[in-house]
Every structure is written in C-alpha cells, then in structure tokens.
Design a protein around this motif. Structure first.
Motif, PDB file in Angstrom:
ATOM      1  N   ILE A 108       0.835  -1.203   0.000  1.00 21.82           N
ATOM      2  CA  ILE A 108       0.000   0.000   0.000  1.00 21.82           C
ATOM      3  C   ILE A 108       0.866   1.249   0.000  1.00 21.82           C
ATOM      4  CG2 ILE A 108      -1.703   1.301   1.369  1.00 21.82           C
ATOM      5  CD1 ILE A 108      -2.782  -1.195  -0.154  1.00 21.82           C
ATOM      6  N   LYS A 119      -2.012   2.131  -7.468  1.00 26.63           N
ATOM      7  CA  LYS A 119      -3.109   3.101  -7.465  1.00 26.63           C
ATOM      8  C   LYS A 119      -4.113   2.730  -6.390  1.00 26.63           C
ATOM      9  CE  LYS A 119      -6.678   5.165 -10.394  1.00 26.63           C
ATOM     10  NZ  LYS A 119      -6.420   6.511  -9.866  1.00 26.63           N
ATOM     11  N   LEU A 120      -4.487   3.696  -5.572  1.00 29.77           N
ATOM     12  CA  LEU A 120      -5.473   3.481  -4.518  1.00 29.77           C
ATOM     13  C   LEU A 120      -6.781   4.166  -4.891  1.00 29.77           C
ATOM     14  CD1 LEU A 120      -3.232   4.047  -1.361  1.00 29.77           C
ATOM     15  CD2 LEU A 120      -3.951   1.870  -2.372  1.00 29.77           C
ATOM     16  N   ALA A 144      -5.284   7.711  -0.614  1.00 27.38           N
ATOM     17  CA  ALA A 144      -3.876   8.106  -0.449  1.00 27.38           C
ATOM     18  C   ALA A 144      -3.743   9.395   0.353  1.00 27.38           C
ATOM     19  CB  ALA A 144      -3.215   8.253  -1.820  1.00 27.38           C
ATOM     20  N   GLU A 145      -4.706  10.287   0.214  1.00 31.01           N
ATOM     21  CA  GLU A 145      -4.638  11.566   0.931  1.00 31.01           C
ATOM     22  C   GLU A 145      -4.860  11.386   2.430  1.00 31.01           C
ATOM     23  OE1 GLU A 145      -7.394  14.268  -0.880  1.00 31.01           O
ATOM     24  OE2 GLU A 145      -6.800  13.641  -2.908  1.00 31.01           O
ATOM     25  N   LEU A 200      -3.930   8.581   4.160  1.00 28.93           N
ATOM     26  CA  LEU A 200      -2.948   7.702   4.778  1.00 28.93           C
ATOM     27  C   LEU A 200      -2.015   8.503   5.691  1.00 28.93           C
ATOM     28  CD1 LEU A 200      -1.779   5.263   1.951  1.00 28.93           C
ATOM     29  CD2 LEU A 200      -3.051   4.677   4.017  1.00 28.93           C
ATOM     30  N   ARG A 237       5.845   5.763  -1.514  1.00 38.91           N
ATOM     31  CA  ARG A 237       5.092   6.989  -1.786  1.00 38.91           C
ATOM     32  C   ARG A 237       5.793   8.171  -1.103  1.00 38.91           C
ATOM     33  NH1 ARG A 237      -0.078   5.914  -3.693  1.00 38.91           N
ATOM     34  NH2 ARG A 237      -0.648   3.710  -3.495  1.00 38.91           N
ATOM     35  N   LEU A 277       5.095   9.655   2.770  1.00 44.20           N
ATOM     36  CA  LEU A 277       4.295   8.751   3.598  1.00 44.20           C
ATOM     37  C   LEU A 277       5.193   8.097   4.652  1.00 44.20           C
ATOM     38  CD1 LEU A 277       1.680   7.235   4.286  1.00 44.20           C
ATOM     39  CD2 LEU A 277       2.335   5.521   2.557  1.00 44.20           C
TER      40      LEU A 277
END
Length: 262
Positions: free
Chosen positions: A145, A151-152, A157-158, A160, A202, A205
């Motif tokens: 992840i 791709k989520l 993603a925002e 996480l 990412r 992250l």
C-alpha cells in the motif's frame, strides 16, 4: 527446497503449534464482547473473500487502523486476529480487518489489488486518518500500500497517515525456492513486481517497520532490507518472536501501538 527451513516459524517457537487455536479463541471472545460495535462480514467486492470486519470504539472514531492478517498468503483469516483490535479501540480508533483470496486460488498480485480495493470501501465507513498495518504476509500487503506505483481508490492516499509493516516479507524472490511456491506460483517477474524492497515508497508517507528480536534470521533480514531501501525506521522488539510480536496490538500502552498511532 533451498529456503524452506529459513522461512519455517512454528517449529522454532516453543509451543508454536498452540498459538493459532489460542488466537482464534481470543478473537471469538473479543468479538462477542463488543456486541453491536462489531460489524461483521461487510462486503468490499464481488468475490466471496472480499469482506471485512469493522470494530468501532465507544465514541466517534479518531481514525481508522486497517490490520491485514498473515499466514504466508495461504492460511488464516481476519477472525483469527480480531482481538488485536483491542489496543487501538482503547485509543478511540476504529479497526478494520479485511479478508483476501488466499493462494492457490489467487496470486499475490491479485491479493494486493484486493487489499487496495478494500481500503477504498473501509475508508467510506470511518472518517479521518488511516493507518495500515499488517503482519508477515499481511506486512507485505501493508507495505505494498505504501508503494508509489500502486493506485489506490478515491482519496485514500490523501488520508494515509502511516504504514506499519510488522515482520514483513519485503523481497519475495527467495520464496520461489520454497515448497510453498507450489501454491503461491511466484515467477521472477511477479516476485520482483510484488517486492516492496525493490519498489519506491510513496513520497512523504511515513513508514515504520517492526520486527521481533528473536525472529528467524530471514525475517530480521527482510525487515532491515525494507528499512534500508526506504530509509525508514526499523524497530527490533527484544525477546519477541514471529508469533508474539503482534501481541502489542492488544495493549493500549504498548510501544508498538504508539508507533502505529503516533
């Protein structure tokens, strides 16, 4: 096969065979204790394995912890580990535990896609930040992840906040030389494509890797390899082996839970 012994856990842990039945019993007791705060068998997709359990705190959730179970992508399920939600619930966080299709019915790349899809649905159930954790094979899926190329759905993603792989499998290439690959069916291309240690993280992250100090050497190596690749912290939990390293999730005051929730 060359690496069978390296990845064998239960036979090297005193009383190792007794852990899974104890997990299942504790998990069932915990679910029963929650009453209607345990929302069971919610769907996230079309497959019979595409479901998750959601455990809610007494008040409005502070956020959502997603825990992905392990078992070498071959065995176990979320309801073997429900009790691990206890610590996060005490902090006011909701906890989701998704199921995924196990091998040999699915390949690891398909499991990764299922977990990504699950996040898109569980995120609609609880507002706020999301922390993704997982143990062993679930640690691999949690780390996936955090990989840049995956791709989520939606705005997951925002939201996480952190990913916390616990005793993760981060480089899958050695698993091609194990007997369990008869069911995993990894080839060189998929092993590389599904190895977080060989992929980019990412940007921005936070990732915190956790591993037991008494684990098999290969798991210490897998944890350090991912930490080195991603330049992220690796905590070696002294005296913990592969089966009890996750017990900190039950304890609201544990260092492991503090590392997850911040």
């Amino acid at each position: 096969m060359r690496y069978d012994e390296a990845f064998e856990n239960a036979k090297h842990i005193p009383g190792g065979a007794g852990y899974p039945p104890r997990w299942a019993a504790k998990a069932a007791e915990f679910r029963d204790s929650l009453g209607d705060r345990a929302r069971l068998g919610l769907s996230y997709g079309g497959s019979g394995a595409n479901w998750f359990d959601l455990f809610l705190p007494a008040d409005v959730p502070e956020g959502l912890l997603v825990f992905i179970h392990g078992g070498y992508w071959l065995r176990f399920g979320p309801r073997d580990f429900s009790h691990l939600a206890q610590g996060a619930l005490a902090h006011g966080w909701a906890v989701a535990m998704p199921a995924y299709t196990l091998a040999p019915a699915a390949k690891i790349s398909a499991m990764t896609a299922e977990i990504a899809a699950a996040l898109g649905v569980v995120a609609t159930e609880v507002a706020g930040p999301i922390v993704v954790a997982g143990h062993s094979a679930g640690g691999h899926l949690a780390a996936r992840i955090a990989c840049l190329g995956l791709k989520l759905p939606g705005d997951v993603a925002e939201h996480l906040r952190r990913v916390a792989p616990i005793s993760p499998l981060s480089d899958l290439r050695p698993l091609m030389e194990t007997t369990m690959n008869d069911e995993l069916r990894l080839d060189a291309a998929e092993a590389r494509a599904e190895s977080p240690a060989l992929l980019a993280r990412r940007p921005g992250l936070p990732v915190h890797i956790w591993v037991g100090g008494d684990e098999r050497p290969v798991f210490l190596d897998q944890a350090r390899r991912l930490g080195n690749a991603w330049a992220c912290p690796v905590t070696i939990d002294p005296g913990k082996h592969h089966f009890d390293v996750i017990e900190g999730l039950e304890d609201a005051a544990s260092p492991l839970l503090s590392a997850l929730l911040g």
